[in-house]
Enzyme design. Structure first.
Site, PDB file in Angstrom:
ATOM      1  N   LYS A  40      -5.025   6.789  30.302  1.00  0.00           N
ATOM      2  CA  LYS A  40      -6.383   6.326  30.615  1.00  0.00           C
ATOM      3  C   LYS A  40      -6.550   4.928  30.038  1.00  0.00           C
ATOM      4  CE  LYS A  40     -10.353   6.291  28.619  1.00  0.00           C
ATOM      5  NZ  LYS A  40     -10.846   4.985  29.103  1.00  0.00           N
TER       6      LYS A  40
ATOM      7  N   GLU B 277     -13.622  -5.649  11.029  1.00  0.00           N
ATOM      8  CA  GLU B 277     -12.903  -6.281  12.132  1.00  0.00           C
ATOM      9  C   GLU B 277     -13.920  -7.009  13.024  1.00  0.00           C
ATOM     10  OE1 GLU B 277     -10.946  -3.651  15.008  1.00  0.00           O
ATOM     11  OE2 GLU B 277      -9.141  -4.869  14.849  1.00  0.00           O
TER      12      GLU B 277
ATOM     13  N   GLU C 162      -2.530   3.644  17.008  1.00  0.00           N
ATOM     14  CA  GLU C 162      -2.446   2.201  16.709  1.00  0.00           C
ATOM     15  C   GLU C 162      -3.883   1.697  16.678  1.00  0.00           C
ATOM     16  OE1 GLU C 162       0.334   0.742  16.061  1.00  0.00           O
ATOM     17  OE2 GLU C 162       1.853   2.028  16.973  1.00  0.00           O
TER      18      GLU C 162
ATOM     19  N   CYS D   1      -5.197  -7.226  17.497  1.00  0.00           N
ATOM     20  CA  CYS D   1      -5.276  -6.388  16.290  1.00  0.00           C
ATOM     21  C   CYS D   1      -4.498  -6.977  15.123  1.00  0.00           C
ATOM     22  CB  CYS D   1      -4.775  -4.989  16.614  1.00  0.00           C
ATOM     23  SG  CYS D   1      -3.187  -5.030  17.470  1.00  0.00           S
TER      24      CYS D   1
HETATM   25  P1  NAD Z   1     -11.992   1.419  21.649  1.00  0.00           P
HETATM   26  O1  NAD Z   1     -11.553   2.266  20.524  1.00  0.00           O
HETATM   27  O2  NAD Z   1     -13.440   1.205  21.848  1.00  0.00           O
HETATM   28  O3  NAD Z   1     -11.434   1.982  23.036  1.00  0.00           O
HETATM   29  C1  NAD Z   1     -10.060   2.244  23.224  1.00  0.00           C
HETATM   30  C2  NAD Z   1      -9.908   3.266  24.328  1.00  0.00           C
HETATM   31  O4  NAD Z   1     -10.476   4.501  23.898  1.00  0.00           O
HETATM   32  C3  NAD Z   1     -10.599   2.914  25.636  1.00  0.00           C
HETATM   33  O5  NAD Z   1      -9.781   3.311  26.713  1.00  0.00           O
HETATM   34  C4  NAD Z   1     -11.862   3.766  25.586  1.00  0.00           C
HETATM   35  O6  NAD Z   1     -12.394   4.069  26.858  1.00  0.00           O
HETATM   36  C5  NAD Z   1     -11.340   5.012  24.895  1.00  0.00           C
HETATM   37  N1  NAD Z   1     -12.352   5.858  24.245  1.00  0.00           N
HETATM   38  C6  NAD Z   1     -13.560   5.505  23.772  1.00  0.00           C
HETATM   39  N2  NAD Z   1     -14.189   6.586  23.249  1.00  0.00           N
HETATM   40  C7  NAD Z   1     -13.345   7.636  23.379  1.00  0.00           C
HETATM   41  C8  NAD Z   1     -13.413   9.007  23.011  1.00  0.00           C
HETATM   42  N3  NAD Z   1     -14.475   9.526  22.401  1.00  0.00           N
HETATM   43  N4  NAD Z   1     -12.350   9.788  23.294  1.00  0.00           N
HETATM   44  C9  NAD Z   1     -11.243   9.283  23.890  1.00  0.00           C
HETATM   45  N5  NAD Z   1     -11.129   7.987  24.276  1.00  0.00           N
HETATM   46  C10 NAD Z   1     -12.170   7.167  24.014  1.00  0.00           C
HETATM   47  O7  NAD Z   1     -11.199   0.033  21.468  1.00  0.00           O
HETATM   48  P2  NAD Z   1     -11.340  -1.277  22.341  1.00  0.00           P
HETATM   49  O8  NAD Z   1     -12.662  -1.901  22.034  1.00  0.00           O
HETATM   50  O9  NAD Z   1     -10.975  -0.987  23.752  1.00  0.00           O
HETATM   51  O10 NAD Z   1     -10.140  -2.172  21.727  1.00  0.00           O
HETATM   52  C11 NAD Z   1     -10.261  -2.927  20.587  1.00  0.00           C
HETATM   53  C12 NAD Z   1      -9.699  -2.177  19.393  1.00  0.00           C
HETATM   54  O11 NAD Z   1      -8.334  -1.838  19.635  1.00  0.00           O
HETATM   55  C13 NAD Z   1      -9.674  -3.010  18.121  1.00  0.00           C
HETATM   56  O12 NAD Z   1     -10.089  -2.229  17.044  1.00  0.00           O
HETATM   57  C14 NAD Z   1      -8.206  -3.400  17.974  1.00  0.00           C
HETATM   58  O13 NAD Z   1      -7.820  -3.714  16.659  1.00  0.00           O
HETATM   59  C15 NAD Z   1      -7.542  -2.176  18.497  1.00  0.00           C
HETATM   60  N6  NAD Z   1      -6.163  -2.478  18.916  1.00  0.00           N
HETATM   61  C16 NAD Z   1      -5.144  -2.027  18.129  1.00  0.00           C
HETATM   62  C17 NAD Z   1      -3.825  -2.313  18.474  1.00  0.00           C
HETATM   63  C18 NAD Z   1      -2.680  -1.839  17.617  1.00  0.00           C
HETATM   64  O14 NAD Z   1      -1.539  -1.920  18.073  1.00  0.00           O
HETATM   65  N7  NAD Z   1      -2.912  -1.356  16.408  1.00  0.00           N
HETATM   66  C19 NAD Z   1      -3.558  -3.042  19.638  1.00  0.00           C
HETATM   67  C20 NAD Z   1      -4.626  -3.469  20.415  1.00  0.00           C
HETATM   68  C21 NAD Z   1      -5.930  -3.170  20.055  1.00  0.00           C
END
Ligand code: NAD
Length: 512
Positions: A194, A400, A269, A303
């Site tokens: 997803k 962050e 991650e 990230c």
């Molecule tokens: P997010 O956590 O808001 O969303 C990530 C994904 O989770 C999306 O597909 C979203 O639709 C889904 N999601 C949201 N609520 C959910 C739930 N209750 N159950 C299951 N899935 C759910 O993150 P974002 O805003 O899309 O991305 C930014 C974040 O990602 C930042 O915190 C960044 O640091 C992190 N990030 C980490 C890495 C890494 O490798 N550690 C890489 C890229 C981004």
């Protein structure tokens, strides 16, 4: 790149990666466009506010269908010879290369990232990762078979763990999909992914090309939908075996809780707040240059981005002046223009969040040296921002931000530098800038992070793992290490004596 190439998602529907409204199929299940029944969602180009495409979202019932398709495809794919899986991935890498323009146009339009970044970083990195796993699929090594007991031969089988559910964020949609999907497929797992509902296009293209490369139907399924319903349904699905996630720490913990209900393995991650430590003997010009590149990459929506510069007192003023000067030269503008350095943030809402954090910084002791404003005009743009003298307790230092914002603090001695570097809940990445080999070794040992760069910040490579500690999660993407997430280790222990009454039986019973 303007306008983008037409993309055929099947089912007679096409989308262009321009701002023109068009309809794309929302999900890809069992090797075909799925007729899902969720609401329609508009994908918006954050540089212009224009609509890129309309997307039919999935429902939790569609999640069931996708998981069912992945389950049905599992046995065939898991038992395919490694060379067969390798050939599909190698072909996929070729097809990605051939469809580079499509991927780039989609990625730029849905995220607003500069076309130079998509062309020179996102796409080649993704293709290289697929090519790497095409090779790695053929060498799933383990311990040698041997007689560890005199009466038995032991061997190890590394088997696909099963159906993988994966959930990815919007910042690097293609790379994050590749990092999750490809090692799983290489290991013989089948996948339901997803993507973030605002950036699904390149993940859908990846799935379409995987089919063209020979991937069996059902081995890779893409469901589009919001996190709260579709994401939650996937994370908590009883019939998946592993849940992998890239995204924020808060959501990652929810995902882990949902998977824990069924006792499913997870890999997370999560967020980061990378320290960028500049020791007194560092090459100042290199550190300044590195700080600007490391903090502004992908408009700071990375990230591992450098977010906390921690600088030796004697270099502090020159470092701040140098970073402010270089940040002032950064070209903000149309992401499709190859001369653009910095695109918009992902959305106006996210831009407002970043702006709010920066606006509160002066009340907490921070000094905004440059930036701290959104440029006039449309689009979710925000100027490169440097905040000096931040307090250790301030929001911009601890939380962050995920925007083009670098904070700076001074340190007094090496102990203080390393203490400050580790003064965070996160532990994804860090860098140390020094020409002293002993300082470099000490920093790499003592900084608590999944990756420590020395005299650089950001580069990644397919052969090496990516993943954090602490609130940044656990488990690895990329490299052979990622196979640990997708394989089980089975011990096969075979009797080699052929005797009926084995020696050890006497411990349990004796025939009197
Ligand atoms: P997010 O956590 O808001 O969303 C990530 C994904 O989770 C999306 O597909 C979203 O639709 C889904 N999601 C949201 N609520 C959910 C739930 N209750 N159950 C299951 N899935 C759910 O993150 P974002 O805003 O899309 O991305 C930014 C974040 O990602 C930042 O915190 C960044 O640091 C992190 N990030 C980490 C890495 C890494 O490798 N550690 C890489 C890229 C981004």
């Amino acid at each position: 790149m303007e306008g983008g190439a037409p993309v055929d998602y099947g089912g007679g529907m096409t989308a262009t990666a321009s701002d023109k409204t068009s309809t794309v199929a929302g999900s890809w299940i069992n090797g075909a466009v799925a007729q899902t029944t969720g609401p329609t969602h508009q994908l918006v180009n954050p540089a212009t506010g224009g609509v890129v495409a309309e997307l039919a979202l999935a429902t939790p019932a569609d999640v069931d269908t996708a998981v069912g398709a992945a389950r049905a495809a599992l046995r065939g794919w898991a038992t395919a010879a490694p060379v067969e899986r390798s050939a599909v991935l190698a072909k996929l890498a070729e097809l990605m290369e051939a469809n580079a323009e499509v991927f780039i146009a989609e990625e730029v339009s849905q995220t607003g990232k500069p076309v130079r970044l998509a062309t020179e970083f996102d796409l080649p990195g993704s293709i290289d990762n697929v090519a790497f796993f095409a090779g790695a699929a053929r060498r799933l090594e383990g311990k040698a078979s041997a007689e560890y007991s005199a009466d038995h031969t032991s061997s190890i089988r590394r088997e696909a763990v099963g159906v993988v559910a994966t959930i990815t964020p919007w910042n690097y949609p293609l790379q994050m999909a590749v990092w999750k999907v490809i090692p799983a497929l290489a290991a013989g797992c089948t996948v339901v992914i997803k993507p973030a509902e605002i950036t699904p296009l390149t993940t859908l293209t990846l799935a379409r090309l995987a089919k063209e490369a020979g991937l069996p139907d059902g081995a890779l399924n893409v469901i589009t939908g919001a996190g709260a319903d579709v994401g939650a349904a996937l994370a908590g699905h009883p019939d998946v075996d592993v849940v992998t996630f890239t995204g924020s720490t808060a959501v990652g913990r929810r995902v882990m809780a949902a998977a824990a209900v069924h006792g499913h393995r997870t890999q997370l991650e999560l967020g980061g707040k990378a320290p960028f430590v500049v020791f007194s003997d560092a090459d100042l010009d290199a550190a300044v240059q590195g700080a600007v590149a490391g903090s502004l990459i992908n408009t700071g929506q990375d990230c591992t981005a450098a977010t906390r510069a921690i600088v030796a007192r004697e270099l502090y003023d020159d470092f701040v002046a140098g970073v402010a000067e270089v940040m002032g030269k950064v070209v903000i503008g149309d992401p499709h223009d190859p001369d653009t350095d910095l695109g918009p943030l992902i959305s106006a809402a996210h831009r407002d969040k970043v702006a709010g954090m920066v606006s509160r910084a002066p009340d907490q002791g921070g000094r905004v040296v440059t930036g701290g404003r959104a440029p006039e005009g449309p689009g979710a743009f925000y100027a490169p921002t440097l905040i000096a003298d931040v307090a250790e307790t301030s929001e911009v230092y601890r939380e962050e931000i995920f925007g083009p914002v670098l904070t700076v603090r001074a340190f007094t001695d090496d102990d203080d530098a390393l203490r400050q570097a580790n003064d965070t809940q996160y532990g994804l990445a860090a860098s140390a800038w020094t020409r002293d080999v002993y300082r470099a070794q000490r920093a790499s040992r003592e900084i608590n992070a999944g990756c420590v760069w020395i005299n650089d910040h950001i580069p990644i490579i397919s052969e090496m793992p990516h993943g954090g500690v602490g609130a940044s999660g656990f488990g690895k993407d990329m490299s052979d290490y990622s196979f640990e997430e997708y394989l089980t280790i089975k011990h096969v222990m075979s009797d080699i004596t052929g005797v009926v009454e084995k020696d050890w039986h006497r411990t349990i019973f004796t025939k009197r």
